[in-house]
Design a protein around this motif. Structure first.
Motif, PDB file in Angstrom:
ATOM      1  N   GLN A   8     -20.153 -31.918 -21.744  1.00 17.72           N
ATOM      2  CA  GLN A   8     -19.028 -32.646 -21.582  1.00 17.72           C
ATOM      3  C   GLN A   8     -18.339 -33.177 -22.552  1.00 17.72           C
ATOM      4  O   GLN A   8     -17.150 -33.289 -22.889  1.00 17.72           O
ATOM      5  CB  GLN A   8     -19.129 -33.397 -20.259  1.00 17.72           C
ATOM      6  N   GLU A   9     -19.108 -34.240 -23.237  1.00 14.70           N
ATOM      7  CA  GLU A   9     -18.700 -34.937 -24.266  1.00 14.70           C
ATOM      8  C   GLU A   9     -18.239 -34.065 -25.471  1.00 14.70           C
ATOM      9  O   GLU A   9     -17.307 -34.426 -26.192  1.00 14.70           O
ATOM     10  CB  GLU A   9     -19.785 -36.148 -24.417  1.00 14.70           C
ATOM     11  N   ASN A  10     -18.944 -32.924 -25.715  1.00 11.59           N
ATOM     12  CA  ASN A  10     -18.379 -32.024 -26.941  1.00 11.59           C
ATOM     13  C   ASN A  10     -17.271 -31.436 -26.585  1.00 11.59           C
ATOM     14  O   ASN A  10     -16.545 -31.463 -27.289  1.00 11.59           O
ATOM     15  CB  ASN A  10     -19.879 -30.920 -26.880  1.00 11.59           C
ATOM     16  N   GLY A  11     -17.092 -31.188 -25.112  1.00 13.73           N
ATOM     17  CA  GLY A  11     -15.730 -30.663 -24.897  1.00 13.73           C
ATOM     18  C   GLY A  11     -14.710 -31.566 -25.054  1.00 13.73           C
ATOM     19  O   GLY A  11     -13.677 -31.473 -25.547  1.00 13.73           O
ATOM     20  N   HIS A  12     -14.914 -32.780 -24.707  1.00 13.34           N
ATOM     21  CA  HIS A  12     -14.054 -33.900 -24.861  1.00 13.34           C
ATOM     22  C   HIS A  12     -13.641 -34.048 -26.352  1.00 13.34           C
ATOM     23  O   HIS A  12     -12.450 -34.320 -26.906  1.00 13.34           O
ATOM     24  CB  HIS A  12     -14.552 -35.230 -24.420  1.00 13.34           C
ATOM     25  N   GLN A  13     -14.666 -34.303 -27.233  1.00 10.20           N
ATOM     26  CA  GLN A  13     -14.751 -34.438 -28.687  1.00 10.20           C
ATOM     27  C   GLN A  13     -13.902 -33.315 -29.203  1.00 10.20           C
ATOM     28  O   GLN A  13     -12.903 -33.673 -29.925  1.00 10.20           O
ATOM     29  CB  GLN A  13     -16.077 -34.610 -29.267  1.00 10.20           C
ATOM     30  N   SER A  14     -14.049 -32.000 -28.814  1.00 13.94           N
ATOM     31  CA  SER A  14     -12.995 -30.975 -29.496  1.00 13.94           C
ATOM     32  C   SER A  14     -11.952 -30.896 -29.124  1.00 13.94           C
ATOM     33  O   SER A  14     -10.697 -30.635 -29.767  1.00 13.94           O
ATOM     34  CB  SER A  14     -13.917 -29.695 -29.340  1.00 13.94           C
ATOM     35  N   PHE A  15     -11.740 -31.529 -27.994  1.00 15.66           N
ATOM     36  CA  PHE A  15     -10.284 -31.557 -27.302  1.00 15.66           C
ATOM     37  C   PHE A  15      -9.538 -32.633 -28.268  1.00 15.66           C
ATOM     38  O   PHE A  15      -8.498 -32.569 -28.715  1.00 15.66           O
ATOM     39  CB  PHE A  15      -9.958 -31.913 -25.945  1.00 15.66           C
ATOM     40  N   LEU A  16     -10.322 -33.780 -28.326  1.00 12.35           N
ATOM     41  CA  LEU A  16      -9.549 -34.809 -29.293  1.00 12.35           C
ATOM     42  C   LEU A  16      -9.621 -34.364 -30.805  1.00 12.35           C
ATOM     43  O   LEU A  16      -8.527 -35.162 -31.375  1.00 12.35           O
ATOM     44  CB  LEU A  16     -10.400 -36.310 -29.086  1.00 12.35           C
ATOM     45  N   ASP A  17     -10.411 -33.794 -31.180  1.00 13.27           N
ATOM     46  CA  ASP A  17     -10.234 -33.263 -32.603  1.00 13.27           C
ATOM     47  C   ASP A  17      -8.900 -32.628 -32.662  1.00 13.27           C
ATOM     48  O   ASP A  17      -8.215 -32.729 -33.669  1.00 13.27           O
ATOM     49  CB  ASP A  17     -11.509 -32.302 -32.837  1.00 13.27           C
ATOM     50  N   PHE A  18      -8.809 -31.630 -31.680  1.00 11.43           N
ATOM     51  CA  PHE A  18      -7.412 -31.087 -31.709  1.00 11.43           C
ATOM     52  C   PHE A  18      -6.328 -31.925 -31.597  1.00 11.43           C
ATOM     53  O   PHE A  18      -5.469 -32.047 -32.519  1.00 11.43           O
ATOM     54  CB  PHE A  18      -7.289 -30.054 -30.329  1.00 11.43           C
ATOM     55  N   VAL A  19      -6.226 -32.862 -30.614  1.00 11.76           N
ATOM     56  CA  VAL A  19      -5.313 -33.946 -30.490  1.00 11.76           C
ATOM     57  C   VAL A  19      -5.117 -34.827 -31.936  1.00 11.76           C
ATOM     58  O   VAL A  19      -3.933 -35.194 -32.148  1.00 11.76           O
ATOM     59  CB  VAL A  19      -5.473 -34.710 -29.468  1.00 11.76           C
ATOM     60  N   ASN A  20      -6.025 -35.054 -32.551  1.00 13.11           N
ATOM     61  CA  ASN A  20      -6.022 -35.803 -33.582  1.00 13.11           C
ATOM     62  C   ASN A  20      -5.693 -35.184 -35.001  1.00 13.11           C
ATOM     63  O   ASN A  20      -5.498 -35.896 -35.999  1.00 13.11           O
ATOM     64  CB  ASN A  20      -7.410 -36.480 -33.951  1.00 13.11           C
ATOM     65  N   LEU A  21      -5.266 -33.820 -34.986  1.00 11.20           N
ATOM     66  CA  LEU A  21      -4.610 -33.072 -35.903  1.00 11.20           C
ATOM     67  C   LEU A  21      -3.293 -33.771 -36.347  1.00 11.20           C
ATOM     68  O   LEU A  21      -3.022 -33.459 -37.288  1.00 11.20           O
ATOM     69  CB  LEU A  21      -4.597 -31.577 -35.657  1.00 11.20           C
ATOM     70  N   LEU A  22      -2.815 -34.138 -35.128  1.00 11.49           N
ATOM     71  CA  LEU A  22      -1.425 -35.012 -35.333  1.00 11.49           C
ATOM     72  C   LEU A  22      -1.748 -35.936 -36.402  1.00 11.49           C
ATOM     73  O   LEU A  22      -2.101 -37.040 -35.962  1.00 11.49           O
ATOM     74  CB  LEU A  22      -0.665 -35.244 -34.102  1.00 11.49           C
ATOM     75  N   PRO A  23      -1.045 -36.076 -37.520  1.00  8.38           N
ATOM     76  CA  PRO A  23      -0.878 -37.303 -38.379  1.00  8.38           C
ATOM     77  C   PRO A  23      -0.511 -38.602 -37.662  1.00  8.38           C
ATOM     78  O   PRO A  23       0.549 -38.245 -37.048  1.00  8.38           O
ATOM     79  CB  PRO A  23      -0.154 -36.785 -39.574  1.00  8.38           C
ATOM     80  N   LEU A  24      -1.211 -39.547 -38.008  1.00  5.85           N
ATOM     81  CA  LEU A  24      -0.655 -40.950 -37.413  1.00  5.85           C
ATOM     82  C   LEU A  24       1.019 -41.058 -37.830  1.00  5.85           C
ATOM     83  O   LEU A  24       1.620 -41.760 -36.681  1.00  5.85           O
ATOM     84  CB  LEU A  24      -1.420 -42.138 -38.087  1.00  5.85           C
ATOM     85  N   LYS A  25       1.281 -40.609 -39.085  1.00  2.73           N
ATOM     86  CA  LYS A  25       2.876 -41.323 -39.155  1.00  2.73           C
ATOM     87  C   LYS A  25       3.598 -40.246 -38.226  1.00  2.73           C
ATOM     88  O   LYS A  25       4.985 -40.481 -38.356  1.00  2.73           O
ATOM     89  CB  LYS A  25       3.019 -40.686 -40.714  1.00  2.73           C
ATOM     90  N   ALA A  26       3.082 -39.471 -37.570  1.00  8.35           N
ATOM     91  CA  ALA A  26       4.006 -38.456 -36.616  1.00  8.35           C
ATOM     92  C   ALA A  26       4.646 -39.360 -35.595  1.00  8.35           C
ATOM     93  O   ALA A  26       5.790 -39.195 -35.089  1.00  8.35           O
ATOM     94  CB  ALA A  26       3.437 -37.230 -36.170  1.00  8.35           C
ATOM     95  N   GLY A  27       3.889 -40.249 -35.207  1.00  8.06           N
ATOM     96  CA  GLY A  27       4.328 -41.232 -34.253  1.00  8.06           C
ATOM     97  C   GLY A  27       5.376 -42.383 -34.625  1.00  8.06           C
ATOM     98  O   GLY A  27       6.114 -42.820 -33.735  1.00  8.06           O
ATOM     99  N   THR A  62       2.427 -33.405 -30.066  1.00  4.76           N
ATOM    100  CA  THR A  62       2.741 -34.634 -29.855  1.00  4.76           C
ATOM    101  C   THR A  62       2.898 -35.403 -28.641  1.00  4.76           C
ATOM    102  O   THR A  62       2.571 -36.787 -28.377  1.00  4.76           O
ATOM    103  CB  THR A  62       4.448 -34.724 -30.518  1.00  4.76           C
ATOM    104  N   SER A  63       3.277 -34.793 -27.505  1.00  6.72           N
ATOM    105  CA  SER A  63       3.135 -35.357 -26.260  1.00  6.72           C
ATOM    106  C   SER A  63       1.814 -35.472 -25.788  1.00  6.72           C
ATOM    107  O   SER A  63       1.329 -36.563 -25.239  1.00  6.72           O
ATOM    108  CB  SER A  63       4.023 -34.412 -25.021  1.00  6.72           C
ATOM    109  N   LEU A  64       0.798 -34.466 -26.135  1.00  6.37           N
ATOM    110  CA  LEU A  64      -0.516 -34.990 -25.709  1.00  6.37           C
ATOM    111  C   LEU A  64      -1.112 -36.241 -26.544  1.00  6.37           C
ATOM    112  O   LEU A  64      -1.409 -37.255 -25.795  1.00  6.37           O
ATOM    113  CB  LEU A  64      -1.498 -33.848 -26.258  1.00  6.37           C
ATOM    114  N   ASN A  65      -0.862 -36.120 -27.828  1.00  5.08           N
ATOM    115  CA  ASN A  65      -1.396 -37.463 -28.653  1.00  5.08           C
ATOM    116  C   ASN A  65      -0.558 -38.675 -28.098  1.00  5.08           C
ATOM    117  O   ASN A  65      -1.638 -39.668 -27.969  1.00  5.08           O
ATOM    118  CB  ASN A  65      -1.017 -37.102 -30.073  1.00  5.08           C
ATOM    119  N   LEU A  66       0.619 -38.780 -27.924  1.00  9.74           N
ATOM    120  CA  LEU A  66       1.400 -40.038 -27.821  1.00  9.74           C
ATOM    121  C   LEU A  66       1.089 -40.480 -26.189  1.00  9.74           C
ATOM    122  O   LEU A  66       0.843 -41.707 -25.924  1.00  9.74           O
ATOM    123  CB  LEU A  66       2.772 -39.905 -27.852  1.00  9.74           C
TER     124      LEU A  66
END
Ligand SMILES: [Zn+2]
Length: 197
Positions: free
Chosen positions: A19-38, A107-111
């Motif tokens: 489960q945690e691997n799934g979570h981590q890979s989901f967040l790895d995807f979400v974290n592709l959005l650069p911070l400055k995009a916010g 963007t919507s996921l990340n924010l």
């Protein structure tokens, strides 16, 4: 029957690991959005592309330029190769046909996740809808690098061992500056004793 915490953890380790691997890979995807995009200015510039034909309704939205040009200006391929690859080619997990659709999704996921993660500091134990549906732990925002991470422990503040080390060093530095570090306090006293000025 009393349950021993550690034992229960060991038994379910294999399950939670997946489960945690799934979570981590989901967040790895979400974290592709650069911070400055916010940043509000970047979001504002993205607005006409996100709104498409509706952007004409909002005369305040900046006009002109292609979505590609907007991306090149803020997120050049050489600095954000993985992010740009996702926008150009997509991710097999989410069928979104255009770069603008992919931008809107990440963007919507990340924010949204950031809003949920930010709320944890106040209301502890609150899960994001994604974490709730998937049986994941709450998300946290790394206090060093700012990315989202699975909060496997309540008091976990950083995304990785590397950021954890930086955080501990900063905390130590803060204590040192306020003179509350035992070792530092002793060293200072010793210096005074020896007549150092
Ligand atoms: Zn970090």
């Amino acid at each position: 029957m009393k349950r021993v915490k550690g034992v229960a953890t060991n038994i379910s380790y294999r399950e939670t690991l997946d489960q945690e691997n799934g979570h981590q890979s989901f967040l790895d995807f979400v974290n592709l959005l650069p911070l400055k995009a916010g940043n509000p200015e970047v979001q504002m510039e993205a607005t006409p592309h996100v709104l498409g034909k509706w952007s004409k309704v909002f005369s305040n939205a900046p006009q002109g330029g292609t979505f590609e040009a907007f991306l090149d200006r803020h997120f050049p391929v050489k600095d954000f190769p993985q992010f740009r690859k996702y926008l150009a080619e997509g991710d097999p997990r989410f069928s979104l046909p255009t770069p603008v659709e992919r931008w809107k999704w990440i963007t919507s996921l990340n924010l949204s996740l950031r809003t949920w993660a930010g709320a944890h500091d106040i209301e502890d134990g609150e899960l994001s809808p994604w974490a709730k549906n998937s049986g994941w732990k709450p998300e946290g925002i790394c206090c060093v690098c700012g990315i989202l991470f699975p909060r496997t422990r309540k008091d976990r503040k950083t995304c990785s061992e590397k950021c954890g080390t930086v955080h501990r060093q900063r905390e130590w530095q803060k204590r040192k500056e306020s003179g509350s570090t035992k070792r530092y306090g002793r060293a200072r006293k010793l210096k005074q004793f020896k007549g150092g000025k």
